[in-house]
Write an enzyme that holds these catalytic residues in place. Structure first.
Site, PDB file in Angstrom:
ATOM      1  N   ASN A  79       0.832  -1.199   0.000  1.00  0.00           N
ATOM      2  CA  ASN A  79       0.000   0.000   0.000  1.00  0.00           C
ATOM      3  C   ASN A  79       0.863   1.244   0.000  1.00  0.00           C
ATOM      4  OD1 ASN A  79      -2.579  -1.143   0.216  1.00  0.00           O
ATOM      5  ND2 ASN A  79      -2.391  -1.342   2.425  1.00  0.00           N
ATOM      6  N   LYS A  81      12.064 -16.673  -8.257  1.00  0.00           N
ATOM      7  CA  LYS A  81      11.481 -15.555  -9.010  1.00  0.00           C
ATOM      8  C   LYS A  81      10.570 -16.091 -10.120  1.00  0.00           C
ATOM      9  CE  LYS A  81      12.757 -11.583 -11.742  1.00  0.00           C
ATOM     10  NZ  LYS A  81      13.806 -10.942 -12.503  1.00  0.00           N
ATOM     11  N   ASP A  91      -7.635  -8.765  10.249  1.00  0.00           N
ATOM     12  CA  ASP A  91      -7.827  -7.338  10.516  1.00  0.00           C
ATOM     13  C   ASP A  91      -7.270  -7.082  11.917  1.00  0.00           C
ATOM     14  OD1 ASP A  91      -8.812  -4.791  11.229  1.00  0.00           O
ATOM     15  OD2 ASP A  91     -10.394  -4.978   9.730  1.00  0.00           O
ATOM     16  N   PHE A 136      -7.653   4.525  11.818  1.00  0.00           N
ATOM     17  CA  PHE A 136      -7.592   5.539  10.766  1.00  0.00           C
ATOM     18  C   PHE A 136      -8.443   5.059   9.598  1.00  0.00           C
ATOM     19  CE2 PHE A 136      -4.501   9.019  11.258  1.00  0.00           C
ATOM     20  CZ  PHE A 136      -4.052   8.742  12.527  1.00  0.00           C
TER      21      PHE A 136
END
Ligand code: C5P
Length: 402
Positions: free
Chosen positions: A210, A289, A306, A323
């Site tokens: 994020n 990879k 959560d 938040f």
């Protein structure tokens, strides 16, 4: 001492003989960690040159209210907003009179009218001027308006008199200014703060994550320490210096953050979840990879725990603050999260606005509790963090009483 780290201080210098000490004061404030911008009255320039204070502070010195070039660079309103604290040292009797009458006839007195930062005055004048009834009534008036006074000291004066009126010692001013930033609103509290993003690996070199700089969470950690709290900061991968006296635990994935939070949760009084936690992680993490192949690629994701909802529903739950970073319907979504996650408070901000969103230095938030909401208008994240911590402390203490 680094007690003024991240503090932005305007040093206002007025025209008294102690103005020569302002050079030392700039140094002292900077040594304690502050950024300093100097504003001088024209008579101060007779005692010390702006060039000296410019060289020491590393910033242009501001003198004139009506200088178009200076106003274009950083005008009086920007300066007023920039400041976390305005320190006027030395403050002459004449300047105290201007402050008392609310006159905005020069840059420094205008700035004092425009700022919402704490104004601190270190008087310096002849002992008879200090004792004079006009000065004493101006003093009473500015104290009543919220101005803090440092000194004056007693002793030998430049004019040969002995008495009250000398500017307080520079080192003492720096200590007193640092003390002003320290509230005791959270004395004895243990606060845990999550900050930054989490990263979910796809393979050894790729991840999903994020947007999040961690600035808000780190500023909250520092403000909480200044309010007297013991602070544990669980930080995702960010490039932020650790505030002094903060116990920092670095994590990468949501699972790491979850484990660190629950390891340190016992005896925690308040939990602030400011981290931008990845809601999903790849179902499989490739050991090697992944090689390019087809034009499209599908990644299966599974839900992450959560963290804040689990904290808020734990048996001995701390006062829990979340938040809500949203791009639309900010208040509506925030209210839903407050309920769904069983939070005590939620702090909502609009991340679609580039000036206050991720990575920016400023933020504007709405603090929502079950009893109402408060808008904290746009300001620097450090200033906002201090105001938020004061508000959170108030709500926390009320929750303990009720
Ligand atoms: O659900 P959403 O991510 O919008 O909620 C934001 C709040 O929940 C923030 O306080 C964030 O730190 C917290 N959160 C969490 N664990 C998650 C997702 C969000 O603690 N998996």
């Amino acid at each position: 001492m680094n007690r003024l780290t991240n503090k932005q201080i305007i040093l206002g210098v007025t025209g008294g003989i102690a103005a020569y000490k302002s050079a030392e004061l700039v140094r002292g404030l900077q040594k304690a960690g502050a950024s300093v911008r100097v504003v001088m009255t024209s008579s101060a320039c007779e005692f010390v040159t702006p060039l000296t204070l410019q060289a020491l502070s590393g910033n242009p010195v501001h003198i004139d209210l009506l200088d178009t070039d200076a106003e274009a660079a950083m005008g009086h309103i920007e300066l007023a907003r920039w400041a976390d604290l305005v320190l006027i040292a030395p403050a002459t009797a004449s300047f105290m009179s201007r402050l008392s009458s609310g006159s905005g006839e020069d840059l420094l007195s205008t700035l004092c009218l425009a700022t919402d930062a704490q104004i601190v005055v270190a008087p310096s004048m002849n002992q008879a001027m200090w004792r004079d009834a006009f000065t004493q009534s101006n003093l009473e008036n500015i104290i009543e308006k919220g101005v803090k006074i440092l000194g004056p000291d007693e002793g030998q004066q430049a004019c040969g008199d002995v008495g009250l009126g000398r500017m307080l010692d520079v080192d003492q001013i720096v200590i007193e200014v640092a003390n002003l930033f320290e509230s005791h609103a959270l004395n004895g509290c243990h606060i845990m703060i999550t900050a930054g993003p989490t990263r979910e690996a796809l393979d050894p070199v790729r991840y999903i994550s994020n947007e999040s700089s961690g600035k808000m969470g780190f500023a909250l950690a520092q403000a909480a320490v200044e309010a007297g709290a013991k602070v544990t900061l669980i930080a995702g991968p960010v490039q932020q210096p650790t505030p002094e006296h903060v116990q920092r635990i670095n994590v990468v994935s949501t699972a790491d953050m979850h484990a660190a939070v629950f390891e340190h949760l016992p005896n925690c009084d308040m939990f602030i979840g400011s981290a931008a936690v990845a809601d999903y992680r790849p179902a499989q993490v490739a050991e090697r990879k992944i090689k390019k192949g087809d034009q499209t690629m599908t990644i299966e994701l599974v839900r992450n725990p959560d963290i804040i909802a689990e904290v808020a529903n734990a048996s001995a739950r701390p006062f829990t603050v979340g938040f809500a970073a949203e791009t639309n319907d900010v208040i509506e979504y925030a209210n839903k999260k407050l309920e769904q996650k069983n939070l005590d408070l939620i702090i909502a901000n609009n991340v679609a606005d580039k000036q206050i969103g991720f990575n920016s230095d400023d933020n504007e938030v709405t603090m929502i509790s079950r009893s109402g909401s408060t808008l904290l208008p746009k300001m620097s994240k450090t200033k906002l963090a201090r105001q938020l911590i004061e508000q959170l402390a108030r709500h926390y203490l009320l929750s303990k009483q009720g």
